[in-house]
Write a protein that holds these residues in place. Structure first.
Motif, PDB file in Angstrom:
ATOM      1  N   VAL A   1       0.836  -1.207   0.000  1.00 53.58           N
ATOM      2  CA  VAL A   1       0.000   0.000   0.000  1.00 53.58           C
ATOM      3  C   VAL A   1       0.868   1.253   0.000  1.00 53.58           C
ATOM      4  N   VAL A   2       1.918   1.281   0.820  1.00 54.93           N
ATOM      5  CA  VAL A   2       2.802   2.447   0.884  1.00 54.93           C
ATOM      6  C   VAL A   2       3.478   2.686  -0.464  1.00 54.93           C
ATOM      7  N   VAL A   3       3.980   1.637  -1.086  1.00 59.96           N
ATOM      8  CA  VAL A   3       4.643   1.765  -2.387  1.00 59.96           C
ATOM      9  C   VAL A   3       3.640   2.232  -3.444  1.00 59.96           C
ATOM     10  N   ALA A   4       2.432   1.688  -3.445  1.00 56.00           N
ATOM     11  CA  ALA A   4       1.415   2.075  -4.424  1.00 56.00           C
ATOM     12  C   ALA A   4       1.052   3.550  -4.288  1.00 56.00           C
ATOM     13  N   VAL A   5       0.859   4.019  -3.066  1.00 55.04           N
ATOM     14  CA  VAL A   5       0.525   5.428  -2.835  1.00 55.04           C
ATOM     15  C   VAL A   5       1.677   6.323  -3.271  1.00 55.04           C
ATOM     16  N   ALA A   6       2.907   5.949  -2.954  1.00 55.98           N
ATOM     17  CA  ALA A   6       4.071   6.747  -3.344  1.00 55.98           C
ATOM     18  C   ALA A   6       4.190   6.827  -4.863  1.00 55.98           C
ATOM     19  N   LEU A   7       3.961   5.731  -5.553  1.00 51.89           N
ATOM     20  CA  LEU A   7       4.033   5.727  -7.019  1.00 51.89           C
ATOM     21  C   LEU A   7       2.932   6.589  -7.628  1.00 51.89           C
ATOM     22  N   MET A   8       1.727   6.482  -7.110  1.00 51.83           N
ATOM     23  CA  MET A   8       0.624   7.288  -7.642  1.00 51.83           C
ATOM     24  C   MET A   8       0.895   8.770  -7.427  1.00 51.83           C
ATOM     25  N   TRP A   9       1.389   9.136  -6.274  1.00 54.16           N
ATOM     26  CA  TRP A   9       1.684  10.535  -5.983  1.00 54.16           C
ATOM     27  C   TRP A   9       2.798  11.039  -6.897  1.00 54.16           C
ATOM     28  N   GLY A  10       3.823  10.237  -7.103  1.00 50.62           N
ATOM     29  CA  GLY A  10       4.935  10.624  -7.959  1.00 50.62           C
ATOM     30  C   GLY A  10       4.530  10.770  -9.413  1.00 50.62           C
ATOM     31  N   LEU A  11       3.685   9.880  -9.904  1.00 53.31           N
ATOM     32  CA  LEU A  11       3.258   9.942 -11.296  1.00 53.31           C
ATOM     33  C   LEU A  11       2.304  11.100 -11.557  1.00 53.31           C
ATOM     34  N   LYS A  12       1.526  11.464 -10.565  1.00 53.73           N
ATOM     35  CA  LYS A  12       0.572  12.564 -10.732  1.00 53.73           C
ATOM     36  C   LYS A  12       1.234  13.918 -10.654  1.00 53.73           C
ATOM     37  N   GLY A  13       2.414  14.023 -10.088  1.00 58.34           N
ATOM     38  CA  GLY A  13       3.085  15.307  -9.995  1.00 58.34           C
ATOM     39  C   GLY A  13       2.846  16.015  -8.677  1.00 58.34           C
ATOM     40  N   GLY A  14       2.291  15.322  -7.713  1.00 59.28           N
ATOM     41  CA  GLY A  14       2.110  15.917  -6.399  1.00 59.28           C
ATOM     42  C   GLY A  14       1.152  17.087  -6.412  1.00 59.28           C
ATOM     43  N   ASP A  15       1.535  18.186  -5.772  1.00 52.87           N
ATOM     44  CA  ASP A  15       0.686  19.359  -5.620  1.00 52.87           C
ATOM     45  C   ASP A  15       0.404  20.096  -6.917  1.00 52.87           C
ATOM     46  N   PHE A  16       1.111  19.801  -7.974  1.00 54.26           N
ATOM     47  CA  PHE A  16       1.005  20.575  -9.200  1.00 54.26           C
ATOM     48  C   PHE A  16       0.132  19.902 -10.254  1.00 54.26           C
ATOM     49  N   SER A  17      -0.338  18.694  -9.976  1.00 54.13           N
ATOM     50  CA  SER A  17      -1.097  17.965 -10.981  1.00 54.13           C
ATOM     51  C   SER A  17      -2.506  18.530 -11.127  1.00 54.13           C
ATOM     52  N   GLY A  18      -2.981  18.503 -12.329  1.00 48.69           N
ATOM     53  CA  GLY A  18      -4.351  18.894 -12.587  1.00 48.69           C
ATOM     54  C   GLY A  18      -4.627  20.389 -12.545  1.00 48.69           C
ATOM     55  N   LEU A  19      -3.601  21.196 -12.334  1.00 49.83           N
ATOM     56  CA  LEU A  19      -3.811  22.639 -12.282  1.00 49.83           C
ATOM     57  C   LEU A  19      -3.668  23.250 -13.666  1.00 49.83           C
ATOM     58  N   GLU A  20      -4.475  24.259 -13.928  1.00 47.60           N
ATOM     59  CA  GLU A  20      -4.329  25.013 -15.170  1.00 47.60           C
ATOM     60  C   GLU A  20      -3.082  25.883 -15.078  1.00 47.60           C
ATOM     61  N   VAL A  21      -2.510  26.177 -16.228  1.00 46.96           N
ATOM     62  CA  VAL A  21      -1.388  27.106 -16.290  1.00 46.96           C
ATOM     63  C   VAL A  21      -1.961  28.516 -16.173  1.00 46.96           C
TER      64      VAL A  21
ATOM     65  N   LEU B   1      -9.159  36.195  -8.958  1.00 47.50           N
ATOM     66  CA  LEU B   1      -9.101  36.127  -7.493  1.00 47.50           C
ATOM     67  C   LEU B   1      -9.596  34.783  -6.967  1.00 47.50           C
ATOM     68  N   GLY B   2      -8.827  34.203  -6.058  1.00 43.14           N
ATOM     69  CA  GLY B   2      -9.191  32.946  -5.420  1.00 43.14           C
ATOM     70  C   GLY B   2      -8.844  31.704  -6.206  1.00 43.14           C
ATOM     71  N   ASN B   3      -8.436  31.846  -7.443  1.00 41.58           N
ATOM     72  CA  ASN B   3      -8.100  30.689  -8.274  1.00 41.58           C
ATOM     73  C   ASN B   3      -6.672  30.218  -8.005  1.00 41.58           C
ATOM     74  N   THR B   4      -6.443  28.928  -8.261  1.00 41.79           N
ATOM     75  CA  THR B   4      -5.122  28.328  -8.087  1.00 41.79           C
ATOM     76  C   THR B   4      -4.632  27.816  -9.436  1.00 41.79           C
ATOM     77  N   TYR B   5      -3.353  28.077  -9.719  1.00 41.39           N
ATOM     78  CA  TYR B   5      -2.755  27.725 -11.001  1.00 41.39           C
ATOM     79  C   TYR B   5      -1.356  27.164 -10.791  1.00 41.39           C
ATOM     80  N   THR B   6      -0.795  26.663 -11.883  1.00 44.78           N
ATOM     81  CA  THR B   6       0.616  26.342 -11.900  1.00 44.78           C
ATOM     82  C   THR B   6       1.307  27.405 -12.759  1.00 44.78           C
ATOM     83  N   LEU B   7       2.511  27.761 -12.367  1.00 48.22           N
ATOM     84  CA  LEU B   7       3.279  28.776 -13.084  1.00 48.22           C
ATOM     85  C   LEU B   7       4.722  28.304 -13.160  1.00 48.22           C
ATOM     86  N   LYS B   8       5.212  28.107 -14.380  1.00 46.32           N
ATOM     87  CA  LYS B   8       6.625  27.789 -14.583  1.00 46.32           C
ATOM     88  C   LYS B   8       7.312  29.082 -14.962  1.00 46.32           C
ATOM     89  N   ALA B   9       8.338  29.439 -14.195  1.00 56.76           N
ATOM     90  CA  ALA B   9       8.976  30.735 -14.421  1.00 56.76           C
ATOM     91  C   ALA B   9      10.419  30.717 -13.961  1.00 56.76           C
TER      92      ALA B   9
END
Length: 129
Positions: free
Chosen positions: A22-42, A56-64
């Protein structure tokens, strides 16, 4: 009454293997999803620059890339000017002290940002790339 002895050693190994799986499966899923940055719009920087209040109030990813440090205050954080990977003008971002690391001009980061009151780009998390 006779005392009986129950061996639990036969049950320990399967339980331990299950927990490890279970620990390995959760770690792999988190790593493949990108952690806190997955699923966010740019962050749509051009639209943001024209009308920051719309975000205002929206959350995004920003590469800079860090262009300059505008201000730093101990225990509070820093304001940086960054150049978005997507192009456009430099953007001011606020990096709170608890999120901050050793940040240097020229370094590139992927940031999880939230647009706060007044259109401030508030960095919630960041990682080098």
């Amino acid at each position: 009454m006779p005392q009986t002895y129950h061996s639990s050693s036969g049950k320990t190994l399967p339980i331990l293997l299950g927990v490890v799986f279970v620990v390995v499966a959760v770690a792999l899923m988190w790593g493949l999803k990108g952690g806190d940055f997955s699923g966010l719009e740019v962050l749509p920087t051009e639209s943001y620059m024209k009308k920051p209040g719309d975000f205002l109030g929206n959350t995004y990813t920003l590469k800079a890339q860090i262009d300059s440090q505008v201000k730093w205050e101990k225990g509070v954080g820093r304001i940086l000017a960054v150049r978005p990977e997507s192009g456009g003008a430099r953007l001011p971002v606020y990096v709170p002290d608890e999120v901050s690391q050793n940040l240097h001009i020229g370094q590139r980061y992927e940031m999880r940002v939230r647009i706060e009151q007044g259109g401030l780009i508030y960095v919630e998390n960041l990682r080098k790339y």
